[in-house]
Design an enzyme around this catalytic site. Structure first.
Site, PDB file in Angstrom:
ATOM      1  N   GLU A 100      12.295 -16.830  39.836  1.00 39.40           N
ATOM      2  CA  GLU A 100      12.245 -18.294  39.872  1.00 39.40           C
ATOM      3  C   GLU A 100      11.415 -18.876  38.735  1.00 39.40           C
ATOM      4  O   GLU A 100      11.354 -20.084  38.561  1.00 39.40           O
ATOM      5  CB  GLU A 100      11.705 -18.744  41.236  1.00 39.40           C
ATOM      6  CG  GLU A 100      12.527 -18.136  42.376  1.00 39.40           C
ATOM      7  CD  GLU A 100      12.243 -18.719  43.749  1.00 39.40           C
ATOM      8  OE1 GLU A 100      11.288 -19.502  43.871  1.00 39.40           O
ATOM      9  OE2 GLU A 100      12.995 -18.386  44.687  1.00 39.40           O
TER      10      GLU A 100
HETATM   11  C1  LIG Z   1       4.349 -21.661  37.912  1.00 39.09           C
HETATM   12  O1  LIG Z   1       5.698 -22.029  37.732  1.00 39.09           O
HETATM   13  C2  LIG Z   1       5.939 -23.429  37.785  1.00 39.09           C
HETATM   14  C3  LIG Z   1       7.424 -23.668  37.688  1.00 39.09           C
HETATM   15  O2  LIG Z   1       8.125 -22.612  37.161  1.00 39.09           O
HETATM   16  C4  LIG Z   1       5.165 -24.111  36.658  1.00 39.09           C
HETATM   17  O3  LIG Z   1       5.385 -25.503  36.712  1.00 39.09           O
HETATM   18  C5  LIG Z   1       3.697 -23.803  36.811  1.00 39.09           C
HETATM   19  O4  LIG Z   1       2.968 -24.356  35.734  1.00 39.09           O
HETATM   20  C6  LIG Z   1       3.464 -22.299  36.841  1.00 39.09           C
HETATM   21  N1  LIG Z   1       2.065 -22.016  37.127  1.00 39.09           N
HETATM   22  C7  LIG Z   1       1.332 -21.286  36.317  1.00 39.09           C
HETATM   23  C8  LIG Z   1      -0.086 -21.088  36.746  1.00 39.09           C
HETATM   24  O5  LIG Z   1       1.777 -20.773  35.300  1.00 39.09           O
END
Ligand SMILES: *[C@@H]1O[C@H](CO)[C@@H](O)[C@H](O)[C@H]1NC(C)=O
Ligand SMILES: *[C@@H]1O[C@H](CO)[C@@H](O)[C@H](O)[C@H]1NC(C)=O
Length: 306
Positions: free
Chosen positions: A156
């Site tokens: 995802e």
């Molecule tokens: C985790 O994934 C989401 C959506 O893919 C993103 O918006 C978010 O910044 C990510 N979190 C980190 C800590 O990388």
């Protein structure tokens, strides 16, 4: 003359046998499948807790195997998959006993998922060839140990371009099918542009290797209506042209169209149009509290004649 008659009747018999064999393989024209994710939430659910209708093809999907280290602060391992599902209640011996008891049961594992120990489970290969090599090795090992039949792709989050994702997963699926490591493949996209672009690139190039689209219809907003649901279904049928799109709901009070608000009515409509290939549920862990009520209803619907 008698011999000639005998030959004719043999020929007729043979033709009849051939016809009946052809009819048997062609119908039911499109076997329906019921699939359920299991084991992600540490709730001690096991296969035998879930009701299984003998008249559907039933797939459990172990959730998840992830190419991340199993540490407090998990790091990507470039395709070296570890098991993150509940290994106390979902063991190789649990699998062999549920399969022995129910001939219609298959078991697969899902790769990726949303998070790993609180961090995004991001698809982060170092290179295509090294990721594919490591993934083939680690997945084949797990698939043999657990006697698995299926693999589901459920990433995802991505830090690669869509074509790199498509190449990595496409080559992996090709190897696993070609070498009969597993028999069924699926992908689990949802309606988010940055997610879809990766799965659509995979579908365009390697769609012929993918048996089912486990489309996460529960990722749409909560309170989705039946007409909206049918519209979403058409949109995805158009995106994944020629694919077997499975409809879905969550038993964790997530979004989409719930059974309380007409999910099964939507299924009946799709079936009357010849578009219902199967149903999947996220997840068995969440369904325990309701004694798997909707698992029973889903399978009854799939098993009942049109
Ligand atoms: C985790 O994934 C989401 C959506 O893919 C993103 O918006 C978010 O910044 C990510 N979190 C980190 C800590 O990388
Ligand atoms: C699961 O089983 C283990 C071992 O019996 C137990 O310690 C744990 O509390 C159980 N967890 C839940 C959520 O029931």
């Amino acid at each position: 003359m008698e011999f000639f008659k005998f030959c004719i009747s043999l020929l007729v018999l043979q033709t009849l046998l051939t016809i009946s064999r052809i009819t048997a393989t062609v119908s039911p024209s499109c076997p329906v499948v019921f699939r359920e994710y299991i084991g992600a939430l540490g709730k001690n659910v096991t296969f035998s807790d879930v009701p299984i209708n003998p008249n559907v093809e039933f797939h459990f999907l172990l959730s998840f195997a992830i190419d991340y280290t199993n540490t407090i602060s998990p790091e990507p391992t470039n395709g070296d998959f570890l098991i993150y599902w509940d290994t106390d209640n979902l063991t190789p011996s649990h699998i062999s006993s549920i399969k022995a008891k129910h001939k219609n049961v298959r078991v697969g594992m899902s790769l990726g998922g949303d998070t790993v120990n609180g961090k995004n489970a991001t698809f982060a290969p170092t290179s295509i060839t090294s990721w594919v090599r490591n993934a083939i090795y680690s997945i084949t090992k797990i698939a043999k140990e657990y006697n698995l039949d299926a693999i589901d792709i459920d990433y995802e989050h991505f830090n690669v371009d869509p074509d790199t994702f498509a190449e990595c997963i496409g080559r992996l699926l090709y190897f696993l099918k070609q070498n009969n490591v597993i028999s069924y493949t699926s992908i689990a996209p949802y309606a988010d542009d940055s997610v879809q672009v990766h799965y659509l690139a995979l579908w365009r190039k390697y769609g012929h290797l993918i048996d089912y689209i486990n489309f996460q219809f529960y990722a749409y907003v909560k309170g989705t209506t039946i007409p909206q649901f049918l519209q979403y279904f058409e949109t995805q049928r158009c995106n994944y042209k020629g694919g077997k799109i499975l409809v879905s709901f969550g038993t964790n009070n997530i979004g989409g169209l719930s059974p309380e608000h007409g999910f099964f009515d939507a299924c009946t409509i799709l079936r009357s149009q010849g578009k219902l290939h199967g149903i999947f549920i996220w997840s068995a862990d969440d369904s325990m509290k309701d004694h798997f009520r909707y698992e029973k209803l889903s399978q009854n619907l799939l098993a009942s004649a049109t």
